[in-house]
Design a protein around this motif. Structure first.
Motif, PDB file in Angstrom:
ATOM      1  N   ARG A 884       0.835  -1.211   0.000  1.00  8.16           N
ATOM      2  CA  ARG A 884       0.000   0.000   0.000  1.00  8.16           C
ATOM      3  C   ARG A 884       0.865   1.255   0.000  1.00  8.16           C
ATOM      4  NH1 ARG A 884      -3.543  -3.446   3.100  1.00  8.16           N
ATOM      5  NH2 ARG A 884      -2.393  -3.015   5.003  1.00  8.16           N
ATOM      6  N   ARG A 887       2.330   1.854  -3.480  1.00  8.46           N
ATOM      7  CA  ARG A 887       1.338   2.402  -4.409  1.00  8.46           C
ATOM      8  C   ARG A 887       1.098   3.893  -4.182  1.00  8.46           C
ATOM      9  NH1 ARG A 887       2.164  -1.001  -8.178  1.00  8.46           N
ATOM     10  NH2 ARG A 887       1.190  -3.079  -7.956  1.00  8.46           N
ATOM     11  N   ASN A 894       5.328   3.709  -8.279  1.00  9.73           N
ATOM     12  CA  ASN A 894       4.063   3.188  -7.733  1.00  9.73           C
ATOM     13  C   ASN A 894       3.319   2.313  -8.732  1.00  9.73           C
ATOM     14  OD1 ASN A 894       2.776   4.912  -9.546  1.00  9.73           O
ATOM     15  ND2 ASN A 894       2.398   6.495  -8.010  1.00  9.73           N
ATOM     16  N   GLU A 895       3.814   2.211  -9.959  1.00 10.68           N
ATOM     17  CA  GLU A 895       3.186   1.357 -10.954  1.00 10.68           C
ATOM     18  C   GLU A 895       3.966   0.072 -11.204  1.00 10.68           C
ATOM     19  OE1 GLU A 895       2.660   3.636 -14.456  1.00 10.68           O
ATOM     20  OE2 GLU A 895       1.268   5.073 -13.549  1.00 10.68           O
ATOM     21  N   GLY A 917      -3.038  -4.262  -3.292  1.00  9.02           N
ATOM     22  CA  GLY A 917      -2.444  -3.633  -4.463  1.00  9.02           C
ATOM     23  C   GLY A 917      -1.415  -4.479  -5.170  1.00  9.02           C
TER      24      GLY A 917
END
Length: 940
Positions: A884, A887, A894-895, A917
């Motif tokens: 988390r 992300r 974050n991808e 995530g």
């Protein structure tokens, strides 16, 4: 004179009041009152006051009461009703006089019952004998005027006699005691007689009305259950009818030409014994230029007068010119429906609307309530139309891309739809109404029975042919005639008959009832506690298995991983042999853990079957890769036979299919020391949308005795103890395989001969995802040794073992991950070593982080990675929290693909990772092939 008038009116009013009480205790239908207090009052008054005024007052009171009953509340006067009241009043008066005469002749006192001997005579002689008069005289006018049939006459006489007799037994002694002027009967004694009797009377009334209410509830429940069953019958009848139209559709699709005789023969076969359809017709699409040829074709089949028709104010007339016709060219049965033969449905707006909707929605559509043209008596019905497309058309096409052949229509007469249900319901007094509420509320059929108050009607919705129908069940007065309340009658009759003893009995009953209530409450509480304990124990067991799975997998990951790393290094033959056996034992232990978890999921009903596209060829290739080398190492052959015309992809659960094959093939190789193993895939049936397959795993191993075959699929069961000692295993694999096959809607069987071999057969059905299944290339697929199996060229055979003198596991390229920068987040040092060694052996560049905080520092330092592998259970910050936080980081980091690499492998654990995530999940112990596949799948 005034005194006589006073006694006269007093007797009449008292008789009327006590009769009203008796009428409250009447149990409809078919019962007289279980107790008639007025009979006891009349005898008591006359014994105390033997005057003509009392006689006249009793007769008048009885006459008025019975006149009100005969005229239904003084609303329907007639001479027979008056005569019946006169007769009944006379009978009541004569009964009173005869009872008074018996009382004076048999008892020791004149005006009260003083001794047990008197009570004995009064109860056993005076009461039953005197009441013979009133009951006998009373039932005669009931029979003469048709209120009671000859068959019910004895029953009516009996209940009348019993009610009067009990009224005398209870109320005559009470009246004599309360109204007596004898000085020996003190007020205290009168009170002692009144209070217990009042309590007993009240208790009986409570039981009585409680019984009535319970009976009413039972009636309501019975009515509801019957309504539900009949509703399901009607729903099933409609559903079966819709399925028949599908059969007609298939009939036309499968035939190049259907004649009138063909249609009639097929209809006679499919509709035999089922009168739901009044008519079934075939309506093709006919353009203007085709009209003449279609009419000529039908005439040539034996209908020389056939022409397209349409309704008009003057009846059926030839259809006028139209661009497109929708004629009924075939109809069954023909004779009663001849009027609809040739009817152009396009000329009737309601029919044309239903046809258009059926075509646009590609499903059956019903018309609104209509009168069929062949029905001349005004009976309502509806027609269900189903479009029929050319069989070569793909199901997903719509609009002009589909080639419409025509419509098959089934005409329903509402009476036929409800015939069985309505006959069964109205036989016991339950009415059925059917309404179409799609566009307002249109009655289709309403029962002739009249609903009674006190019962809520039961309503069900029926959705059929894109229309909404409402089926309503209600209770009529006739319903009660089939459900006589014997329980309430027995309560009143027996209760008042033993009223003198009932007070003590009620005290005992109350104590027993209270004890039962407390015992039930205690048992219920114990049961609830036991249930809660079982739930908690089950949860604890599940948590224990999950935790133990994690604890087992963590060191097992190190063992298997380090073994695999060691096997990649230069080794002596003995070292390689020892490590290979260690690796095999570790994998066996891992399989035991997986089987235990699967068995627990199945036992808890938590194992679900997925429906996703997958390739059967890929699964069979995997079976080759896994078991070919094992077969070679044991000196066995391993043969796989697959059809060439296998679909490219099917819908199902690839993981569960693979698991079943893994179990069966593993057992086959394990229990075979000479010869080999054959896996054969056979197509049983195939349609445009579905394929039925039979997977057979055969071996030349030790075989299974007939006695053990019956228990083979039980949990923790192997052929015998020596098998477990020699070959190992838990006995869970086949049980899990059977349950997985059951979950997928298939079957699994075994055929085996001891010392000859075994054959396991799995039959499964799959949906094909494409209409044109790709044929499997018969030669050199995926580098495997492929040969033709027969001259008919129907299947391809992959042969392993003796055909390959030396073989090694098909290695993945050592550079499968070359050039990829991976961040591995793992707090366990051994697991870091294993993960780093395995991934570096595949060419990856590895950066290690010891926990979540360390991983965030590395990522925030600007280091560039292609993918992140992260453990879940880590101190300080677990893997889900780390996912988390990643992300939420700024920039492209974050991808990055995130894959959980954990010993937490339960379904809930996987779902938690994805919810945090992450993109995927890899379970420990780590399998390098699985890791590489999932890493490459996420990087793309």
């Amino acid at each position: 004179m005034a005194q006589r008038l006073y006694y006269f009116l007093l007797a009449a009013l008292a008789y009327g009041l006590f009769s009203w009480v008796g009428l409250l205790l009447v149990i409809p239908p078919g019962f007289s009152s279980a107790i008639w207090p007025a009979a006891g009052l009349a005898l008591g008054l006359y014994i105390l006051m033997p005057t003509r005024a009392i006689v006249g007052g009793i007769w008048l009171g009885a006459f008025i009461v019975n006149l009100g009953i005969a005229t239904q509340g003084f609303s329907q006067f007639s001479l027979p009703a008056v005569l019946m009241a006169v007769t009944t009043g006379t009978g009541a008066t004569l009964q009173m006089l005869f009872g008074s005469w018996l009382f004076g002749r048999l008892l020791s006192t004149d005006q009260y019952i003083a001794t047990p001997h008197d009570i004995f005579k009064f109860v056993l002689l005076i009461s039953p004998l005197s009441c013979l008069i009133g009951s006998t005289i009373g039932v005669v006018p009931l029979y003469v005027n048709g209120f009671v049939s000859l068959a019910n006459l004895p029953f009516s006489w009996l209940t009348w006699w019993v009610g009067d007799a009990i009224g005398l037994m209870l109320f005559t002694p009470l009246i004599l005691t309360l109204l007596s002027t004898n000085q020996r009967l003190s007020n205290a004694r009168k009170l002692l007689s009144l209070v217990p009797m009042t309590v007993i009377f009240s208790a009986i009334l409570v039981l009585f009305f409680g019984s009535l209410q319970h009976h009413r509830q039972n009636q309501s429940t019975e009515m509801s259950e019957l309504a539900q069953r009949l509703h399901l019958n009607v729903e099933r009848r409609l559903r079966d009818s819709a399925n028949k139209l599908l059969a007609y559709s298939a009939f036309f699709q499968a035939s190049s030409y259907v004649s009138a005789d063909d249609f009639a023969a097929f209809s006679a076969t499919i509709n035999t014994g089922d009168p739901t359809f009044q008519v079934v017709g075939w309506t093709p699409i006919v353009h203007r230029i085709e009209r003449a040829s279609v009419e000529a074709d039908v005439r040539a089949q034996g209908f020389p007068d056939f022409t397209f028709t349409e309704p008009s104010p003057n009846g059926m007339v030839p259809a006028g010119p139209q661009d497109i016709y929708y004629p009924v060219v075939y109809i069954y049965p023909f004779a009663p429906n001849k009027r609809a033969f040739g009817l152009n449905l396009g000329a009737i707006p309601s029919r044309l609307l239903a046809l258009t909707q059926a075509f646009e929605q590609n499903q059956s559509v019903a018309t609104a309530p209509i009168q069929l043209v062949q029905e001349l008596d005004g009976t309502l019905g509806f027609i269900l139309y189903l479009p029929v497309f050319r069989s070569t058309q793909l199901a997903f096409l719509s609009g002009p891309e589909k080639e419409l052949l025509g419509y098959v229509g089934g005409g329903f007469r509402i009476g036929a739809v409800l015939r069985g249900a309505q006959r069964e319901a109205e036989k016991i007094g339950i009415g059925i109404d059917l309404h179409d509420i799609t566009d307002g509320r249109q009655p289709l059929q309403e029962s002739t029975l009249i609903a009674v108050e006190g019962f809520e009607p039961v309503t069900y919705s029926l959705f059929f042919g894109q229309r909404h129908y409402q089926l309503t069940f209600f209770v009529s007065e006739k319903f009660g005639l089939y459900h006589k309340d014997w329980t309430s009658w027995i309560i009143l009759t027996a209760g008042f008959l033993i009223a003198a003893l009932l007070n003590s009995a009620i005290l005992m009953l109350a104590a027993t009832t209270e004890n039962i209530r407390h015992e039930v409450a205690r048992k219920t509480d114990d049961l609830m506690q036991a249930t809660q304990a079982a739930i908690e124990a089950n949860a604890a067991k599940s948590n224990f298995l999950a935790n133990m799975s994690h604890e087992f997998r963590t060191p097992l990951n190190a063992i298997i991983g380090l073994n695999e790393l060691c096997l990649m290094t230069p080794l002596t033959a003995q070292q390689s042999d020892y490590l290979g056996k260690s690796q095999m034992a570790s994998n066996t232990l891992l399989g035991l853990i997986n089987h235990t978890l699967d068995y627990e999921k199945i036992a808890l009903g938590k194992l679900e079957v997925e429906t996703t596209p997958f390739s059967l060829n890929n699964i069979l290739d995997k079976m080759h890769a896994i078991f070919a080398i094992q077969a070679v190492q044991k000196g066995l052959y391993f043969v796989v036979t697959v059809p060439t015309a296998l679909p490219e992809t099917v819908l199902g659960d690839a993981l569960r299919v693979e698991q079943v094959l893994l179990n069966l093939c593993s057992n086959a190789v394990k229990f075979t020391d000479q010869g080999g193993v054959t896996v054969e895939l056979v197509v049983i049936t195939r349609t445009l949308e579905h394929i039925a397959l039979e997977l057979t795993v055969s071996d030349t191993g030790i075989g299974i005795s007939p006695d053990e075959q019956g228990h083979l699929f039980e949990s923790f069961r192997q052929a015998d103890a020596s098998t477990a000692r020699k070959y190992g295993g838990t006995g869970l694999g086949l049980n899990i395989s059977r349950q997985l096959v059951d979950l997928m809607g298939g079957e699994i069987d075994v055929h085996s001969d001891l010392d000859v071999g075994s054959q396991f057969v799995v039959r499964l059905m799959f949906q094909i995802t494409t209409a044109d299944g790709r044929q499997i290339d018969a030669v050199s697929q995926n580098g495997l040794n492929v040969q033709q199996s027969s001259a008919q060229n129907t299947s391809a055979v992959r042969v392993y073992g003796a055909a390959i003198p030396s073989a090694s596991p098909p290695d993945m390229t050592k550079e499968a991950l070359k050039g990829l920068a991976l961040l591995v987040v793992e707090d366990n040092i051994i697991n870091r070593v294993v993960a780093e060694g395995l991934l570096r052996s595949m060419g990856a560049e590895i950066t290690l982080a010891v926990d979540g905080f360390h991983a965030l520092e590395i990522l925030q330092s600007g280091a560039d990675f292609d993918l992140i592998l992260l453990d879940i259970q880590m101190p300080g910050m677990d893997g889900c929290e780390l996912a988390r936080k990643i992300r939420l980081l700024p920039g492209a980091v974050n991808e990055l693909p995130l894959i959980a690499m954990t010993a937490n492998v339960m379904d809930d654990d996987i779902a938690r990772c994805l919810a945090a995530g992450m993109d995927d999940h890899i379970g420990k112990p780590l399998n390098i092939r699985t890791m590489v596949d999932k890493i490459l799948a996420r990087i793309g």
